[in-house]
Motif scaffolding. Structure first.
Motif, PDB file in Angstrom:
ATOM      1  N   MET A   1      45.576  35.799  45.418  1.00  0.00           N
ATOM      2  CA  MET A   1      46.139  36.465  46.581  1.00  0.00           C
ATOM      3  C   MET A   1      46.066  37.978  46.387  1.00  0.00           C
ATOM      4  O   MET A   1      46.484  38.498  45.352  1.00  0.00           O
ATOM      5  CB  MET A   1      47.596  36.035  46.776  1.00  0.00           C
ATOM      6  CG  MET A   1      47.788  34.572  47.112  1.00  0.00           C
ATOM      7  SD  MET A   1      49.529  34.194  47.471  1.00  0.00           S
ATOM      8  CE  MET A   1      49.437  32.407  47.561  1.00  0.00           C
ATOM      9  N   LYS A   2      45.584  38.659  47.405  1.00  0.00           N
ATOM     10  CA  LYS A   2      45.444  40.102  47.302  1.00  0.00           C
ATOM     11  C   LYS A   2      46.788  40.800  47.136  1.00  0.00           C
ATOM     12  O   LYS A   2      46.890  41.831  46.482  1.00  0.00           O
ATOM     13  CB  LYS A   2      44.735  40.639  48.553  1.00  0.00           C
ATOM     14  CG  LYS A   2      43.273  40.207  48.670  1.00  0.00           C
ATOM     15  CD  LYS A   2      42.633  40.781  49.910  1.00  0.00           C
ATOM     16  CE  LYS A   2      41.175  40.349  50.023  1.00  0.00           C
ATOM     17  NZ  LYS A   2      40.545  40.878  51.260  1.00  0.00           N
ATOM     18  N   SER A   3      47.844  40.237  47.731  1.00  0.00           N
ATOM     19  CA  SER A   3      49.162  40.871  47.647  1.00  0.00           C
ATOM     20  C   SER A   3      49.655  40.991  46.221  1.00  0.00           C
ATOM     21  O   SER A   3      50.442  41.882  45.893  1.00  0.00           O
ATOM     22  CB  SER A   3      50.182  40.074  48.470  1.00  0.00           C
ATOM     23  OG  SER A   3      49.816  40.050  49.826  1.00  0.00           O
ATOM     24  N   SER A  12      58.672  42.187  41.145  1.00  0.00           N
ATOM     25  CA  SER A  12      57.479  41.599  40.544  1.00  0.00           C
ATOM     26  C   SER A  12      57.095  40.364  41.352  1.00  0.00           C
ATOM     27  O   SER A  12      57.953  39.688  41.921  1.00  0.00           O
ATOM     28  CB  SER A  12      57.717  41.222  39.073  1.00  0.00           C
ATOM     29  OG  SER A  12      58.675  40.188  38.956  1.00  0.00           O
ATOM     30  N   LEU A  13      55.798  40.108  41.429  1.00  0.00           N
ATOM     31  CA  LEU A  13      55.263  38.956  42.147  1.00  0.00           C
ATOM     32  C   LEU A  13      54.408  38.140  41.196  1.00  0.00           C
ATOM     33  O   LEU A  13      53.602  38.692  40.452  1.00  0.00           O
ATOM     34  CB  LEU A  13      54.399  39.397  43.330  1.00  0.00           C
ATOM     35  CG  LEU A  13      55.083  40.081  44.515  1.00  0.00           C
ATOM     36  CD1 LEU A  13      54.033  40.546  45.510  1.00  0.00           C
ATOM     37  CD2 LEU A  13      56.062  39.141  45.184  1.00  0.00           C
ATOM     38  N   GLU A  14      54.571  36.826  41.250  1.00  0.00           N
ATOM     39  CA  GLU A  14      53.759  35.949  40.405  1.00  0.00           C
ATOM     40  C   GLU A  14      53.456  34.666  41.157  1.00  0.00           C
ATOM     41  O   GLU A  14      54.366  34.015  41.687  1.00  0.00           O
ATOM     42  CB  GLU A  14      54.500  35.610  39.110  1.00  0.00           C
ATOM     43  CG  GLU A  14      53.702  34.719  38.175  1.00  0.00           C
ATOM     44  CD  GLU A  14      54.471  34.293  36.942  1.00  0.00           C
ATOM     45  OE1 GLU A  14      53.867  33.633  36.074  1.00  0.00           O
ATOM     46  OE2 GLU A  14      55.673  34.617  36.843  1.00  0.00           O
ATOM     47  N   GLN A  15      52.181  34.307  41.200  1.00  0.00           N
ATOM     48  CA  GLN A  15      51.806  33.008  41.748  1.00  0.00           C
ATOM     49  C   GLN A  15      51.938  31.994  40.623  1.00  0.00           C
ATOM     50  O   GLN A  15      51.190  32.026  39.649  1.00  0.00           O
ATOM     51  CB  GLN A  15      50.382  33.014  42.294  1.00  0.00           C
ATOM     52  CG  GLN A  15      50.000  31.698  42.942  1.00  0.00           C
ATOM     53  CD  GLN A  15      48.646  31.751  43.642  1.00  0.00           C
ATOM     54  OE1 GLN A  15      47.996  32.783  43.667  1.00  0.00           O
ATOM     55  NE2 GLN A  15      48.243  30.628  44.213  1.00  0.00           N
ATOM     56  N   VAL A  16      52.885  31.085  40.757  1.00  0.00           N
ATOM     57  CA  VAL A  16      53.189  30.151  39.673  1.00  0.00           C
ATOM     58  C   VAL A  16      52.547  28.786  39.885  1.00  0.00           C
ATOM     59  O   VAL A  16      52.498  27.970  38.968  1.00  0.00           O
ATOM     60  CB  VAL A  16      54.709  29.992  39.498  1.00  0.00           C
ATOM     61  CG1 VAL A  16      55.339  31.304  39.048  1.00  0.00           C
ATOM     62  CG2 VAL A  16      55.363  29.503  40.788  1.00  0.00           C
ATOM     63  N   ALA A  17      52.074  28.527  41.083  1.00  0.00           N
ATOM     64  CA  ALA A  17      51.386  27.279  41.422  1.00  0.00           C
ATOM     65  C   ALA A  17      50.623  27.541  42.702  1.00  0.00           C
ATOM     66  O   ALA A  17      50.912  28.513  43.422  1.00  0.00           O
ATOM     67  CB  ALA A  17      52.394  26.139  41.617  1.00  0.00           C
ATOM     68  N   ASP A  50      52.974  37.714  53.996  1.00  0.00           N
ATOM     69  CA  ASP A  50      52.882  37.000  55.265  1.00  0.00           C
ATOM     70  C   ASP A  50      51.443  36.923  55.773  1.00  0.00           C
ATOM     71  O   ASP A  50      51.122  36.085  56.614  1.00  0.00           O
ATOM     72  CB  ASP A  50      53.770  37.680  56.307  1.00  0.00           C
ATOM     73  CG  ASP A  50      54.075  36.776  57.481  1.00  0.00           C
ATOM     74  OD1 ASP A  50      54.348  35.580  57.264  1.00  0.00           O
ATOM     75  OD2 ASP A  50      54.022  37.256  58.636  1.00  0.00           O
ATOM     76  N   GLN A  51      50.584  37.778  55.253  1.00  0.00           N
ATOM     77  CA  GLN A  51      49.170  37.774  55.647  1.00  0.00           C
ATOM     78  C   GLN A  51      48.323  36.841  54.793  1.00  0.00           C
ATOM     79  O   GLN A  51      47.128  36.666  55.073  1.00  0.00           O
ATOM     80  CB  GLN A  51      48.599  39.197  55.559  1.00  0.00           C
ATOM     81  CG  GLN A  51      49.292  40.205  56.466  1.00  0.00           C
ATOM     82  CD  GLN A  51      49.242  39.797  57.924  1.00  0.00           C
ATOM     83  OE1 GLN A  51      48.188  39.466  58.449  1.00  0.00           O
ATOM     84  NE2 GLN A  51      50.390  39.810  58.580  1.00  0.00           N
TER      85      GLN A  51
END
Length: 270
Positions: A1-3, A12-17, A50-51
């Motif tokens: 994800m670009k975000s 902080s942002l993390e894609q966990v799955a 949201d995008q």
């Protein structure tokens, strides 16, 4: 994800799955208290996420021992000296951030890991679902510092969750609501076992991700919209349009085919 490529100082942002992002308030030395910088970053993060078409669920939590201690009082000294328009700008900056969180098209799960006070309570209320650690606690601290609980959506959301009488008592006293009471009055959905909060939030997110993306998103839209619609007939009209729209997507035929073939559906959200 670009975000996720954007750098933040207070978050902080993390894609966990696949489809699941954990958004963490990241000022643990200040109990994740809110600053103007955090408001700006929170709004930007919510709008960016949201995008993301592949996003399905956001889990919102706090770093360290607190969820969010509200507005950082170290930054509050100058508020009384602001002019009317400057104070309105300040208030609207904060409100935009929380509205952006509530308005994300996918479900938001608040994993409340500790104190959620004042603006922290308001932030937790923006989520669609709230899970609590045993040490979670909530208060509408506004009246204790000479302000009103009519702030950042608290008066509207809290009343709808717990009812006007309970909301009034919480708002007028500024007292602390601990996790067990919060569950009993409907402020939180459930209390996790010690140390299990994030795992429970992610397990819930996984169950949501298994479903049709369009179905989940339009369910959220209907639930939010029908909190504000004043008639049953208008609510039915909105629901009818949502169902008609989703029958034009690829996910409903896929769900029916999977049922007949006794397999799990593969949803694409198209």
């Amino acid at each position: 994800m670009k975000s996720l490529d954007r750098s933040y100082r207070t978050l902080s942002l993390e894609q966990v799955a696949p489809g699941t992002v954990v958004l963490t308030l990241d000022r643990p030395d200040r109990s994740n208290a809110m600053t103007n910088e955090m408001f700006v970053e929170l709004e930007r993060a919510a709008l960016d996420l949201d995008q993301e078409d592949e996003l399905r669920v956001i889990v919102l939590t706090g770093a360290g021992a607190a969820f969010c201690a509200g507005y950082d009082l170290a930054d509050a000294d100058g508020l009384a000296d602001l002019g009317a328009i400057a104070m309105l700008n300040q208030q609207e900056r904060a409100a935009r951030a929380l509205v952006a969180v509530r308005s994300v098209r996918v479900p938001v799960i608040a994993a409340v890991n500790g104190a959620a006070a004042g603006g922290g309570l308001a932030l937790a209320l923006q989520a669609d679902i709230r899970l609590a650690a045993p040490e979670a606690k909530f208060n509408a601290a506004f009246v204790r510092i000479g302000l009103t609980a009519g702030d950042l959506g608290t008066s509207w959301l809290l009343t709808r969750l717990v009812g006007p009488a309970v909301a009034s008592e919480i708002a007028f006293t500024g007292r602390m609501v601990h996790a067990e009471e919060a569950e009993r009055i409907g402020l939180v959905n459930s209390i996790s076992a010690p140390g299990a909060l994030l795992a429970d939030a992610l397990a819930l997110a996984e169950r949501i991700v298994e479903n049709s993306p369009g179905g989940v998103q339009l369910s959220k839209r209907a639930l939010h919209a029908n909190l504000e619609i004043g008639s049953y007939a208008a609510a039915i009209e909105l629901e009818n349009r949502g169902q008609a729209l989703l029958t034009r997507s690829s996910d409903m035929p896929e769900a029916l085919a999977a049922f007949k073939e006794k397999r799990r559906p593969v949803f694409k959200g198209e």
